[in-house]
Write a protein that holds these residues in place. Structure first.
Motif, PDB file in Angstrom:
ATOM      1  N   MET A   1       0.829  -1.206   0.000  1.00 42.97           N
ATOM      2  CA  MET A   1       0.000   0.000   0.000  1.00 42.97           C
ATOM      3  C   MET A   1       0.863   1.256   0.000  1.00 42.97           C
ATOM      4  O   MET A   1       0.584   2.216  -0.737  1.00 42.97           O
TER       5      MET A   1
ATOM      6  N   GLU B   1       2.444   1.614  -3.467  1.00 44.02           N
ATOM      7  CA  GLU B   1       1.432   2.059  -4.421  1.00 44.02           C
ATOM      8  C   GLU B   1       1.162   3.555  -4.296  1.00 44.02           C
ATOM      9  O   GLU B   1       1.116   4.286  -5.302  1.00 44.02           O
ATOM     10  N   GLU B   2       0.984   4.019  -3.073  1.00 48.31           N
ATOM     11  CA  GLU B   2       0.672   5.432  -2.871  1.00 48.31           C
ATOM     12  C   GLU B   2       1.820   6.327  -3.317  1.00 48.31           C
ATOM     13  O   GLU B   2       1.595   7.403  -3.905  1.00 48.31           O
TER      14      GLU B   2
ATOM     15  N   ARG C   1       2.018   6.480  -7.136  1.00 46.93           N
ATOM     16  CA  ARG C   1       0.966   7.323  -7.707  1.00 46.93           C
ATOM     17  C   ARG C   1       1.197   8.803  -7.411  1.00 46.93           C
ATOM     18  O   ARG C   1       0.929   9.667  -8.247  1.00 46.93           O
ATOM     19  N   ALA C   2       1.719   9.101  -6.229  1.00 49.21           N
ATOM     20  CA  ALA C   2       1.806  10.488  -5.785  1.00 49.21           C
ATOM     21  C   ALA C   2       2.971  11.246  -6.403  1.00 49.21           C
ATOM     22  O   ALA C   2       2.961  12.482  -6.425  1.00 49.21           O
TER      23      ALA C   2
ATOM     24  N   SER D   1      -6.249   0.640  -9.050  1.00 48.60           N
ATOM     25  CA  SER D   1      -6.720   2.025  -8.940  1.00 48.60           C
ATOM     26  C   SER D   1      -6.123   2.940  -9.998  1.00 48.60           C
ATOM     27  O   SER D   1      -6.505   4.104 -10.106  1.00 48.60           O
TER      28      SER D   1
END
Length: 564
Positions: free
Chosen positions: A97, A100-101, A104-105, A555
């Motif tokens: 997690m 992933e964040e 993406r960020a 996502s």
């Protein structure tokens, strides 16, 4: 380039993004559509198997620069199997997690994923699947083989073996401790076909590495060469728009299942592959492991299922030589990060040592796939690795001796009324039960039986076991005892029936009697706060990959809000 959403333009936000990154990057890094490649680096001094990944990252950087990209080191949450308590698996989903964040960020266009120890490659694959940015895996590689008193040591496997010999009284405590300095010879992860080596092979079978990379020893200079080439490839992946969802198709996952059987890989691969597939929306179930793995021969003679070690596999021809022998079982359309099908990379592979890699005509085992068991003790499935089991125990009936927790096991193991026909059962150690589903399924044997020469018994649990472990061990029983699964109804003395050829696991007690029993969930207490609370509230069962329920599905990589 996705990164141009941060760096392109003349407004204040673009100015800030470029200016702060100019501490190390030239102006040209933000011009001409150069791909910005994040190197997701799980190096850590507290993850001994990954300590060398900073060096590997330097070679990746050189490859990225050479191909016209911009490399950026991105430290990622690192999980070391040997140190963290209670189990690294408790944080696999957190590592996925967090990665992933951050993928993406941040202003990145592609990824190079550096992992080694057991949970790092699965976590990074789960994260990359969720954001679906172009990505390639560089496995950190196994250590070289150490020797003690002239005998090669299998990391992990020989720890279990030698420690049992101490308990049996056939090896002194002094000799056992003296072997410690020889067990870990060099940088790299376990040199057996444990979970780390297995997941490197799974990444290659899925198409996510440069073919021929998995199993390259950590100290081998060719690993740095492959890292350099992977950096170059990451830039090409961005320019060509090839993403993990295009590579890790259902066919690729079935190729991984075939590979898992052919190399005698870890049962942990089952729960990891299910989790990665869940992130992609690929329809993969426990039944696929049984159906696709059935009839696949065991070709790799490596501990714990065989004799040799990972540097032997590498010199004998490596994974591609193994896959060439079972090429007819592979999906011919499943592509790799190169854009070419996996099967297209097998033509030049050769077996150089047939004592390490067997020919298809003379396998170690004709049918080596992970077996999925069902019955009234595991209605949603349990798994066993026949290649690491005792053939005489694959059909067995015995009296259950039940332990309610790891602590209960340690307190009572050597005092229970057991013989070699008994079935040792450990419950309360599934995804929610401990929590984290620790690697305790390969229960040690009672000392009095070890002294009699017994070295294997049927063992059943809702836990996992190390990929370096061995024995007739049934794992991942679902649903687990902590959520009221059938193991919670079992009592010491109940007759348990294991029939691996028939794929059955049952307790021979009338259904009416089981219905009258109260489930035993001793030891389970929901954590009050923090990650453990979030994990316990949302973790799925082993047959679903033990991911968090709200993380299933991709996502994408779009950021919902701009910076201000």
């Amino acid at each position: 380039m996705r990164s141009s959403q941060w760096y392109g333009g003349t407004d204040r936000n673009a100015y800030i993004h470029r200016a702060w990154m100019r501490r190390g990057l030239p102006r040209e890094a933000f011009e001409g559509g150069k791909p910005h490649i994040a190197i997701a680096n799980t190096a850590s001094d507290l993850t001994p198997c990954n300590m060398h990944l900073d060096e590997v990252a330097q070679s990746v950087k050189q490859g990225v620069w050479e191909a016209g990209g911009v490399p950026l080191n991105l430290p990622s949450l690192s999980l070391g199997e040997t140190n963290v308590r209670p189990t690294a698996m408790l944080w696999r989903n957190l590592a996925a997690m967090a990665a992933e964040e951050m993928f993406r960020a941040n202003p990145i266009d592609g990824l190079v994923l550096l992992g080694g120890c057991d949970k790092t490659i699965p976590a990074l694959l789960m994260a990359a699947a969720s954001v679906d940015l172009p990505a390639v895996v560089v496995p950190g590689g196994p250590m070289l083989t150490g020797h003690f008193r002239g005998v090669p040591l299998g990391c992990g496997t020989d720890v279990w073996r030698l420690s049992e010999e101490v308990r049996a009284g056939t090896l002194s405590q002094e000799a056992f401790l003296a072997s410690e300095s020889a067990m870990i010879r060099s940088k790299g992860h376990c040199n057996t076909m444990g979970t780390a080596s297995t997941m490197a092979c799974m990444a290659e079978a899925l198409g996510m590495t440069l073919p021929g990379t998995a199993g390259t020893p950590a100290p081998d200079s060719r690993l740095l060469e492959r890292a350099h080439d992977s950096g170059r490839l990451a830039v090409d992946l961005v320019r060509e728009g090839r993403t993990p969802s295009q590579v890790m198709t259902r066919g690729a996952f079935l190729n991984a299942v075939v590979t898992l059987a052919a190399v005698g890989g870890s049962t942990n691969a089952v729960v990891h592959l299910l989790a990665v597939a869940g992130r992609l929306g690929v329809d993969l179930t426990l039944d696929d492991f049984d159906r696709t793995g059935a009839g696949v021969p065991l070709l790799v003679d490596l501990q714990p299922a065989g004799r040799h070690l990972m540097d032997d596999l590498h010199r004998a021809g490596g994974l591609l030589a193994v896959l060439k022998e079972v090429a007819d079982l592979l999906d011919p359309g499943a592509v790799t990060v190169t854009g070419r099908p996996l099967v297209d990379h097998l033509g030049d592979a050769e077996i150089w040592d047939e004592t390490v890699i067997r020919r298809r005509a003379s396998p170690l085992l004709d049918d080596a796939g992970i077996a999925v068991l069902r019955g009234n003790l595991a209605p949603r499935g349990a798994v066993i690795k026949p290649a690491a089991a005792s053939p005489g125990l694959l059909r067995h009936r015995g009296r259950a001796i039940v332990f309610d927790s790891v602590e209960d096991l340690r307190a009572r193991l050597d005092t229970v009324d057991a013989d070699e026909t008994s079935v040792l059962v450990l419950r309360g150690c599934g995804p929610r039960g401990y929590p984290g589903m620790p690697e305790v399924g390969n229960l040690p044997l009672p000392a009095k039986l070890l002294a009699k020469g017994v070295r294997d018994m049927v063992r059943i649990s809702d836990a996992r076991m190390s990929g370096t472990a061995y024995g007739t061990v049934v794992l991942h029983a679902a649903p687990e005892a902590a959520v009221g699964g059938p193991l919670a109804l079992l009592r010491t003395g109940d007759p348990v029936v294991l029939d691996v050829p028939a794929r059955r696991l049952d307790v021979d007690v009338p259904a009416s009697e089981l219905a009258r029993r109260e489930p035993v969930t001793t030891g389970f207490a929901a954590p009050a706060r923090g990650w453990e609370r979030l994990y316990v509230d949302h973790v799925l069962q082993a047959d679903q990959g033990a991911d968090l329920d709200f993380l299933v599905g991709s996502s994408g990589h779009e950021v919902s809000r701009e910076s201000h």
